[in-house]
Scaffold this motif. Structure first.
Motif, PDB file in Angstrom:
ATOM      1  N   ILE A   1       0.845  -1.202   0.000  1.00 16.25           N
ATOM      2  CA  ILE A   1       0.000   0.000   0.000  1.00 16.25           C
ATOM      3  C   ILE A   1       0.875   1.245   0.000  1.00 16.25           C
ATOM      4  N   ASP A   2       1.964   1.235   0.787  1.00 13.14           N
ATOM      5  CA  ASP A   2       2.885   2.380   0.800  1.00 13.14           C
ATOM      6  C   ASP A   2       3.465   2.633  -0.592  1.00 13.14           C
ATOM      7  N   GLU A   3       3.893   1.574  -1.261  1.00 11.91           N
ATOM      8  CA  GLU A   3       4.462   1.719  -2.605  1.00 11.91           C
ATOM      9  C   GLU A   3       3.413   2.256  -3.584  1.00 11.91           C
ATOM     10  N   THR A   4       2.197   1.756  -3.453  1.00 12.23           N
ATOM     11  CA  THR A   4       1.129   2.202  -4.348  1.00 12.23           C
ATOM     12  C   THR A   4       0.787   3.663  -4.107  1.00 12.23           C
ATOM     13  N   LEU A   5       0.782   4.078  -2.841  1.00 17.21           N
ATOM     14  CA  LEU A   5       0.515   5.485  -2.521  1.00 17.21           C
ATOM     15  C   LEU A   5       1.593   6.395  -3.088  1.00 17.21           C
ATOM     16  N   GLN A   6       2.855   5.949  -3.051  1.00 16.82           N
ATOM     17  CA  GLN A   6       3.944   6.744  -3.626  1.00 16.82           C
ATOM     18  C   GLN A   6       3.778   6.889  -5.135  1.00 16.82           C
ATOM     19  N   GLU A   7       3.470   5.787  -5.800  1.00 21.18           N
ATOM     20  CA  GLU A   7       3.246   5.838  -7.249  1.00 21.18           C
ATOM     21  C   GLU A   7       2.028   6.689  -7.579  1.00 21.18           C
ATOM     22  N   LEU A   8       0.984   6.567  -6.752  1.00 16.53           N
ATOM     23  CA  LEU A   8      -0.236   7.346  -6.962  1.00 16.53           C
ATOM     24  C   LEU A   8       0.051   8.838  -6.839  1.00 16.53           C
ATOM     25  N   ALA A   9       0.893   9.209  -5.870  1.00 12.08           N
ATOM     26  CA  ALA A   9       1.251  10.627  -5.706  1.00 12.08           C
ATOM     27  C   ALA A   9       1.946  11.155  -6.954  1.00 12.08           C
ATOM     28  N   ALA A  10       2.838  10.348  -7.542  1.00 11.03           N
ATOM     29  CA  ALA A  10       3.546  10.771  -8.752  1.00 11.03           C
ATOM     30  C   ALA A  10       2.580  10.908  -9.929  1.00 11.03           C
ATOM     31  N   VAL A  11       1.670   9.945 -10.067  1.00  7.32           N
ATOM     32  CA  VAL A  11       0.694  10.002 -11.158  1.00  7.32           C
ATOM     33  C   VAL A  11      -0.252  11.182 -10.970  1.00  7.32           C
ATOM     34  N   LEU A  12      -0.680  11.421  -9.736  1.00  7.49           N
ATOM     35  CA  LEU A  12      -1.596  12.529  -9.455  1.00  7.49           C
ATOM     36  C   LEU A  12      -0.932  13.868  -9.767  1.00  7.49           C
TER      37      LEU A  12
ATOM     38  N   ARG B   1      -9.113   5.820  -0.311  1.00  6.62           N
ATOM     39  CA  ARG B   1      -9.413   4.416   0.000  1.00  6.62           C
ATOM     40  C   ARG B   1      -8.153   3.663   0.423  1.00  6.62           C
ATOM     41  N   LEU B   2      -7.029   3.950  -0.223  1.00  5.17           N
ATOM     42  CA  LEU B   2      -5.780   3.287   0.156  1.00  5.17           C
ATOM     43  C   LEU B   2      -5.337   3.699   1.555  1.00  5.17           C
ATOM     44  N   GLN B   3      -5.509   4.983   1.863  1.00  6.45           N
ATOM     45  CA  GLN B   3      -5.155   5.442   3.215  1.00  6.45           C
ATOM     46  C   GLN B   3      -6.051   4.779   4.254  1.00  6.45           C
ATOM     47  N   ALA B   4      -7.339   4.605   3.906  1.00  8.23           N
ATOM     48  CA  ALA B   4      -8.260   3.912   4.822  1.00  8.23           C
ATOM     49  C   ALA B   4      -7.876   2.451   4.967  1.00  8.23           C
ATOM     50  N   ALA B   5      -7.428   1.832   3.863  1.00 12.18           N
ATOM     51  CA  ALA B   5      -6.997   0.433   3.929  1.00 12.18           C
ATOM     52  C   ALA B   5      -5.766   0.280   4.806  1.00 12.18           C
ATOM     53  N   GLN B   6      -4.849   1.254   4.711  1.00  7.73           N
ATOM     54  CA  GLN B   6      -3.646   1.210   5.538  1.00  7.73           C
ATOM     55  C   GLN B   6      -4.009   1.358   7.015  1.00  7.73           C
ATOM     56  N   ALA B   7      -4.967   2.226   7.290  1.00  8.65           N
ATOM     57  CA  ALA B   7      -5.397   2.436   8.677  1.00  8.65           C
ATOM     58  C   ALA B   7      -6.175   1.235   9.225  1.00  8.65           C
TER      59      ALA B   7
ATOM     60  N   LEU C   1      -9.226  -7.302   8.754  1.00 15.72           N
ATOM     61  CA  LEU C   1      -9.058  -7.824   7.401  1.00 15.72           C
ATOM     62  C   LEU C   1     -10.276  -7.599   6.508  1.00 15.72           C
ATOM     63  N   GLU C   2     -11.494  -7.790   7.038  1.00 10.61           N
ATOM     64  CA  GLU C   2     -12.677  -7.599   6.208  1.00 10.61           C
ATOM     65  C   GLU C   2     -12.783  -6.150   5.731  1.00 10.61           C
ATOM     66  N   LEU C   3     -12.536  -5.214   6.648  1.00  9.88           N
ATOM     67  CA  LEU C   3     -12.611  -3.798   6.303  1.00  9.88           C
ATOM     68  C   LEU C   3     -11.506  -3.428   5.317  1.00  9.88           C
ATOM     69  N   GLN C   4     -10.307  -3.952   5.539  1.00 11.40           N
ATOM     70  CA  GLN C   4      -9.192  -3.673   4.645  1.00 11.40           C
ATOM     71  C   GLN C   4      -9.463  -4.196   3.231  1.00 11.40           C
ATOM     72  N   ALA C   5     -10.035  -5.393   3.154  1.00  9.05           N
ATOM     73  CA  ALA C   5     -10.358  -5.974   1.848  1.00  9.05           C
ATOM     74  C   ALA C   5     -11.364  -5.107   1.093  1.00  9.05           C
ATOM     75  N   GLU C   6     -12.356  -4.587   1.806  1.00  8.65           N
ATOM     76  CA  GLU C   6     -13.367  -3.743   1.168  1.00  8.65           C
ATOM     77  C   GLU C   6     -12.769  -2.420   0.691  1.00  8.65           C
ATOM     78  N   GLU C   7     -11.902  -1.808   1.502  1.00 10.31           N
ATOM     79  CA  GLU C   7     -11.276  -0.545   1.106  1.00 10.31           C
ATOM     80  C   GLU C   7     -10.400  -0.739  -0.137  1.00 10.31           C
ATOM     81  N   LEU C   8      -9.680  -1.853  -0.199  1.00  9.96           N
ATOM     82  CA  LEU C   8      -8.848  -2.127  -1.379  1.00  9.96           C
ATOM     83  C   LEU C   8      -9.711  -2.357  -2.617  1.00  9.96           C
ATOM     84  N   ARG C   9     -10.858  -3.011  -2.432  1.00  6.12           N
ATOM     85  CA  ARG C   9     -11.770  -3.211  -3.557  1.00  6.12           C
ATOM     86  C   ARG C   9     -12.293  -1.881  -4.082  1.00  6.12           C
TER      87      ARG C   9
END
Length: 446
Positions: A195-206, A397-403, A408-416
């Motif tokens: 999730i950290d790696e994805t957030l970093q890539e997302l920041a660059a794309v954004l 959503r990724l930040q919510a998944a990290q939090a 696990l159920e909540l994390q899975a839903e946030e990632l979806r």
């Protein structure tokens, strides 16, 4: 916009008016009968065939080139026939009418590109870049649109999609084997890192997407201030031409004047407004009301001040009334009269002379900085507001998944939900009504 691959659509693909060449494009299912009716024989695939185009009585409408692209190797992924003739309106309309007579129907806005999207020739981000390339107002915007059309934006979105799929699999595996605590902890560590790696890539794309949106949409800039402080002179200096009348008479500008300029490819839509002051003149009052309406729609306000007098009560009253979200740049004009040198201060503030041009480059640079422009080089791509919204929702959503690590159920839903938001960009999960709105803004023939 329901489409059957069997029905034929046609349109004039070149701009209205007279030109050396005009193109009528036909796309759909079986084109054999239409081709025979038009040129007397089926054209050879992927060859330029010089021929006559015939009407229903066998009389020639025009002479030109026929190009046939069989499916799936065409822009739309269907059979496509292009008729390149002389670009006169009468000839083009006659060719179009003949195609309709032979069974085709007039295409809707963006229908050719929509079919390309439906047939997997383009994803939604690439399809939008077709319209952006046509509408590009600068070479930088055109290059970014072409970069998006080549698939660079989509590839970066696709890479994040793949990573999210992997992360979701790891969370689902943890849900399936909750008793294996060591395994779950190891998987959760990988998910957090992913999730950290994805957030970093997302920041660059954004960041790159914001630059692309800036290139595409530009920024509206309102020139405001008291009468006779040099708003019209500054507009002329920035645009490089005499677009506004300049006199020594206060209140010369009664209505908003608009001009588009480009600085490093970024469009700035300048609005020269009526001077802000108390007045009994009904017409001038209407102009002042329109000034504030223009400010409401602007991203930047250039507050002009006579450098001989500086900020006074009138200027402070204007500043107090500026809407939230509008960034102010204070421009101290007429330094040629106050005998000052061009400079930049905090605030931001610029000292310049619209009459001589001294300090104009400082203002151009400040406009770029205030707009948030950071040249992305050859790797930039075009983006729209809906892309920015989708990326922002993905990040949330990724930040919510990290939090939610450990839930696990909540994390899975946030990632979806994160993956679903990201998929809206390329069109994997896009509502039909949004598709209609997007392609409905295209020109006929694309």
């Amino acid at each position: 916009m329901p489409i059957s691959n069997a029905d034929l659509i046609c349109a004039i693909a070149t701009p209205p008016g007279r030109g050396g060449i005009g193109v009528v494009r036909v796309s759909g299912g079986d084109l054999a009968d239409l081709a025979v009716g038009l040129i007397g024989k089926p054209p050879k695939p992927r060859y330029a065939t010089y021929c006559s185009f015939f009407d229903a009585n066998g009389l020639p409408i025009d002479q030109g080139i026929a190009l046939y692209f069989p499916a799936p190797n065409s822009f739309t992924g269907e059979h496509v026939l292009e008729l390149q003739g002389h670009g006169g309106p009468a000839v083009m309309q006659a060719l179009l009418a003949r195609c309709i007579e032979l069974g085709a129907r007039l295409a809707g806005p963006g229908e050719f590109t929509y079919r390309a999207f439906l047939n997997g020739k383009l994803d939604l981000a690439q399809a939008e870049s077709v319209a952006d390339l046509i509408d590009a107002s600068s070479i930088e915007a055109a290059r970014s649109a072409l970069h998006s059309l080549s698939g660079e934006f989509s590839r970066r979105i696709g890479a994040m999609q793949s990573r999210l799929t992997e992360l979701r699999m790891r969370v689902e595996a943890s849900l399936d084997f909750p008793e294996e605590e060591d395994v779950v902890e190891a998987e959760q560590a990988k998910v957090r890192a992913g999730i950290d790696e994805t957030l970093q890539e997302l920041a660059a794309v954004l960041s790159a997407a914001r630059q692309g949106a800036l290139l595409r949409d530009g920024v509206q800039v309102a020139l405001i201030g008291q009468p006779n402080v040099g708003k019209s002179s500054l507009m002329n200096a920035l645009s490089g031409q005499e677009v506004a009348i300049v006199t020594d008479i206060a209140g010369t500008t009664r209505d908003a004047l608009r001009e588009e300029i480009h600085i490093e490819g970024v469009s700035f839509h300048l609005v020269d407004t009526a001077g802000l002051r108390e007045t009994a003149d009904t017409v001038e009052q209407m102009g002042i009301a329109r000034t504030w309406a223009a400010v409401e729609k602007s991203g930047i306000a250039l507050l002009l001040v006579d450098s001989q007098h500086g900020l006074g009560e009138a200027e402070r009253a204007i500043i107090a009334r500026l809407p939230q979200g509008v960034t102010r740049i204070t421009v101290h004009n007429k330094i040629d009269l106050s005998r000052e040198s061009p400079r930049q201060g905090a605030g931001p503030e610029i000292w310049l002379s619209a009459k001589t041009g001294a300090g104009i480059d400082l203002l151009r640079a400040e406009l770029l900085r205030t707009a948030g422009w950071q040249p992305a080089g050859e790797g930039g791509f075009m983006a729209r507001q809906r892309h920015l919204d989708a990326l922002a929702r993905t990040r949330a959503r990724l930040q919510a998944a990290q939090a939610s690590s450990g839930q696990l159920e909540l994390q899975a839903e946030e990632l979806r939900l994160a993956q679903e938001a990201l998929s809206e960009i390329t069109g994997e999960f896009t509502p039909d009504d949004l598709l209609g709105e997007i392609f409905g803004r295209f020109c006929i023939g694309k």
